[in-house]
Design a protein around this motif. Sequence first.
Motif, PDB file in Angstrom:
ATOM      1  N   PRO A 160      19.018   8.677  14.767  1.00 33.86           N
ATOM      2  CA  PRO A 160      19.845   7.739  15.538  1.00 33.86           C
ATOM      3  C   PRO A 160      20.453   6.655  14.647  1.00 33.86           C
ATOM      4  O   PRO A 160      19.811   6.165  13.714  1.00 33.86           O
ATOM      5  CB  PRO A 160      18.847   7.137  16.537  1.00 33.86           C
ATOM      6  N   VAL A 161      21.684   6.289  14.941  1.00 30.05           N
ATOM      7  CA  VAL A 161      22.399   5.278  14.179  1.00 30.05           C
ATOM      8  C   VAL A 161      22.373   3.969  14.961  1.00 30.05           C
ATOM      9  O   VAL A 161      22.913   3.892  16.068  1.00 30.05           O
ATOM     10  CB  VAL A 161      23.857   5.711  13.919  1.00 30.05           C
ATOM     11  N   SER A 162      21.743   2.944  14.391  1.00 29.29           N
ATOM     12  CA  SER A 162      21.565   1.674  15.095  1.00 29.29           C
ATOM     13  C   SER A 162      22.525   0.601  14.595  1.00 29.29           C
ATOM     14  O   SER A 162      22.786   0.493  13.398  1.00 29.29           O
ATOM     15  CB  SER A 162      20.126   1.174  14.928  1.00 29.29           C
ATOM     16  N   PHE A 163      23.007  -0.204  15.521  1.00 30.14           N
ATOM     17  CA  PHE A 163      23.855  -1.351  15.204  1.00 30.14           C
ATOM     18  C   PHE A 163      23.118  -2.644  15.561  1.00 30.14           C
ATOM     19  O   PHE A 163      23.671  -3.545  16.163  1.00 30.14           O
ATOM     20  CB  PHE A 163      25.179  -1.254  15.959  1.00 30.14           C
ATOM     21  N   TYR A 164      21.852  -2.710  15.167  1.00 33.57           N
ATOM     22  CA  TYR A 164      21.014  -3.848  15.537  1.00 33.57           C
ATOM     23  C   TYR A 164      21.393  -5.133  14.804  1.00 33.57           C
ATOM     24  O   TYR A 164      20.948  -6.217  15.188  1.00 33.57           O
ATOM     25  CB  TYR A 164      19.531  -3.518  15.296  1.00 33.57           C
ATOM     26  N   LYS A 165      22.200  -5.023  13.752  1.00 36.08           N
ATOM     27  CA  LYS A 165      22.563  -6.223  12.994  1.00 36.08           C
ATOM     28  C   LYS A 165      23.816  -6.918  13.528  1.00 36.08           C
ATOM     29  O   LYS A 165      24.166  -8.004  13.048  1.00 36.08           O
ATOM     30  CB  LYS A 165      22.766  -5.875  11.517  1.00 36.08           C
ATOM     31  N   LEU A 166      24.476  -6.331  14.487  1.00 41.06           N
ATOM     32  CA  LEU A 166      25.686  -6.946  15.037  1.00 41.06           C
ATOM     33  C   LEU A 166      25.322  -8.271  15.719  1.00 41.06           C
ATOM     34  O   LEU A 166      24.405  -8.332  16.531  1.00 41.06           O
ATOM     35  CB  LEU A 166      26.348  -5.995  16.032  1.00 41.06           C
ATOM     36  N   LYS A 167      26.052  -9.333  15.380  1.00 39.08           N
ATOM     37  CA  LYS A 167      25.786 -10.659  15.947  1.00 39.08           C
ATOM     38  C   LYS A 167      26.991 -11.182  16.717  1.00 39.08           C
ATOM     39  O   LYS A 167      28.137 -10.931  16.347  1.00 39.08           O
ATOM     40  CB  LYS A 167      25.416 -11.654  14.834  1.00 39.08           C
ATOM     41  N   LEU A 168      26.703 -11.930  17.773  1.00 37.77           N
ATOM     42  CA  LEU A 168      27.734 -12.520  18.624  1.00 37.77           C
ATOM     43  C   LEU A 168      27.738 -14.030  18.459  1.00 37.77           C
ATOM     44  O   LEU A 168      26.682 -14.658  18.377  1.00 37.77           O
ATOM     45  CB  LEU A 168      27.463 -12.173  20.087  1.00 37.77           C
ATOM     46  N   THR A 169      28.921 -14.617  18.432  1.00 32.88           N
ATOM     47  CA  THR A 169      29.030 -16.064  18.264  1.00 32.88           C
ATOM     48  C   THR A 169      30.164 -16.620  19.131  1.00 32.88           C
ATOM     49  O   THR A 169      31.080 -15.884  19.503  1.00 32.88           O
ATOM     50  CB  THR A 169      29.289 -16.439  16.791  1.00 32.88           C
ATOM     51  N   ASN A 170      30.079 -17.901  19.455  1.00 33.05           N
ATOM     52  CA  ASN A 170      31.186 -18.583  20.128  1.00 33.05           C
ATOM     53  C   ASN A 170      31.872 -19.564  19.189  1.00 33.05           C
ATOM     54  O   ASN A 170      32.659 -20.401  19.602  1.00 33.05           O
ATOM     55  CB  ASN A 170      30.704 -19.306  21.390  1.00 33.05           C
ATOM     56  N   ASN A 171      31.551 -19.445  17.897  1.00 33.51           N
ATOM     57  CA  ASN A 171      32.154 -20.298  16.875  1.00 33.51           C
ATOM     58  C   ASN A 171      33.491 -19.695  16.443  1.00 33.51           C
ATOM     59  O   ASN A 171      33.531 -18.719  15.696  1.00 33.51           O
ATOM     60  CB  ASN A 171      31.204 -20.427  15.678  1.00 33.51           C
ATOM     61  N   THR A 172      34.578 -20.278  16.919  1.00 35.83           N
ATOM     62  CA  THR A 172      35.901 -19.720  16.614  1.00 35.83           C
ATOM     63  C   THR A 172      36.278 -19.872  15.146  1.00 35.83           C
ATOM     64  O   THR A 172      37.264 -19.282  14.706  1.00 35.83           O
ATOM     65  CB  THR A 172      36.976 -20.403  17.485  1.00 35.83           C
ATOM     66  N   SER A 173      35.508 -20.645  14.391  1.00 37.11           N
ATOM     67  CA  SER A 173      35.768 -20.814  12.951  1.00 37.11           C
ATOM     68  C   SER A 173      34.789 -20.014  12.112  1.00 37.11           C
ATOM     69  O   SER A 173      34.658 -20.245  10.908  1.00 37.11           O
ATOM     70  CB  SER A 173      35.683 -22.301  12.585  1.00 37.11           C
ATOM     71  N   ASP A 174      34.082 -19.091  12.723  1.00 35.00           N
ATOM     72  CA  ASP A 174      33.058 -18.305  12.024  1.00 35.00           C
ATOM     73  C   ASP A 174      33.630 -17.597  10.802  1.00 35.00           C
ATOM     74  O   ASP A 174      34.687 -16.982  10.868  1.00 35.00           O
ATOM     75  CB  ASP A 174      32.458 -17.274  12.977  1.00 35.00           C
ATOM     76  N   GLN A 175      32.897 -17.698   9.686  1.00 33.19           N
ATOM     77  CA  GLN A 175      33.305 -17.051   8.439  1.00 33.19           C
ATOM     78  C   GLN A 175      32.263 -16.048   7.958  1.00 33.19           C
ATOM     79  O   GLN A 175      32.314 -15.580   6.825  1.00 33.19           O
ATOM     80  CB  GLN A 175      33.517 -18.120   7.351  1.00 33.19           C
ATOM     81  N   ASP A 176      31.302 -15.725   8.818  1.00 29.84           N
ATOM     82  CA  ASP A 176      30.194 -14.857   8.411  1.00 29.84           C
ATOM     83  C   ASP A 176      30.332 -13.426   8.918  1.00 29.84           C
ATOM     84  O   ASP A 176      29.397 -12.634   8.807  1.00 29.84           O
ATOM     85  CB  ASP A 176      28.868 -15.443   8.921  1.00 29.84           C
ATOM     86  N   GLY A 177      31.472 -13.090   9.473  1.00 31.39           N
ATOM     87  CA  GLY A 177      31.678 -11.722   9.932  1.00 31.39           C
ATOM     88  C   GLY A 177      31.078 -11.422  11.288  1.00 31.39           C
ATOM     89  O   GLY A 177      30.982 -10.243  11.681  1.00 31.39           O
TER      90      GLY A 177
ATOM     91  N   LEU B 279      25.486 -16.166  23.270  1.00 32.71           N
ATOM     92  CA  LEU B 279      26.325 -16.540  22.137  1.00 32.71           C
ATOM     93  C   LEU B 279      25.763 -17.819  21.521  1.00 32.71           C
ATOM     94  O   LEU B 279      25.365 -18.729  22.247  1.00 32.71           O
ATOM     95  CB  LEU B 279      27.763 -16.810  22.594  1.00 32.71           C
ATOM     96  N   THR B 280      25.738 -17.892  20.197  1.00 33.93           N
ATOM     97  CA  THR B 280      25.319 -19.112  19.511  1.00 33.93           C
ATOM     98  C   THR B 280      26.306 -19.406  18.393  1.00 33.93           C
ATOM     99  O   THR B 280      27.050 -18.523  17.956  1.00 33.93           O
ATOM    100  CB  THR B 280      23.906 -18.967  18.904  1.00 33.93           C
ATOM    101  N   LYS B 281      26.307 -20.639  17.925  1.00 34.07           N
ATOM    102  CA  LYS B 281      27.208 -21.024  16.837  1.00 34.07           C
ATOM    103  C   LYS B 281      26.924 -20.249  15.561  1.00 34.07           C
ATOM    104  O   LYS B 281      27.831 -19.843  14.830  1.00 34.07           O
ATOM    105  CB  LYS B 281      27.087 -22.531  16.570  1.00 34.07           C
ATOM    106  N   GLN B 282      25.636 -20.053  15.254  1.00 35.02           N
ATOM    107  CA  GLN B 282      25.277 -19.374  14.012  1.00 35.02           C
ATOM    108  C   GLN B 282      25.319 -17.852  14.132  1.00 35.02           C
ATOM    109  O   GLN B 282      25.246 -17.133  13.140  1.00 35.02           O
ATOM    110  CB  GLN B 282      23.884 -19.808  13.540  1.00 35.02           C
TER     111      GLN B 282
END
Length: 249
Positions: A79-96, A3-6
């Motif tokens: 095949p359907v890929s979800f390679y763009k899914l990102k994980l964050t630990n920023n509870t204020s994230d506004q980037d989806g 997990l990262t902030k960005q």
Amino acid sequence: MILTKQGSRMFPYCRFRISGLHPSKKYCLVMDVQAVDNSRYKWTGKSWQVAGKADGHVKSPPFAHPECPSTGQHWMQSPVSFYKLKLTNNTSDQDGNTILHSMHRYLPRLHVVQTEKAAEDIKLNSPSVVTFTFPQTEFMAVTAYQNTQFTQLKVDYNPFAKGLKEDGSSSWSLKPKLNSSKDTNQPAKQTTTAEQHPVKKSLKSLLANHKPRSSKAAEQKPTVTSDYKKNSATNSDQSTAKISGETSW
């Protein structure tokens, strides 16, 4: 999973092979990540141990595939890929990005819904949504890897970890790197694939014995099978759908 902030790309990412959809009807494919239990964990140097009660869940938007909605024929052709899914630990994230807590266990979920609505208008608790999970995709969210062997595994196989350019159309193949001196600053040593990555053998055994499960029933219930090649940090009028999940290192 890191997990990262960005926001950090989930790797290995989820990729599904889908069949059995109605070719001309439109569907949306959506992913989210749910907590496995109500515990927070710690790494003892040998294993993960419960260290207390889980932190409160922070709601984040589910990740809809960018090609939603599309016809069943479109989803089934490759095949359907979800390679763009990102994980964050920023509870204020506004980037989806998907917001998670470090040191908690999680499980990705795939939601399939027949609809012509935009993805943001879909309610995942709707009766028309069918949800699939693959138990071998469970992972521990961390801000730093706790196991040096696992760290090396990610360095060898994760193109994003080496700053490589993203290529959404490509599939990252399982080609072990025999010379890792560049990453470790140690003399290169020729080893076999099995010596470098003993986890591959156990994965093949896991995939061969895996029996899929669906978390929801539908009037004509879709079925899911999985050959999802994923390493967990603890150790992604309705015709019948058939979905298999896979990843490549």
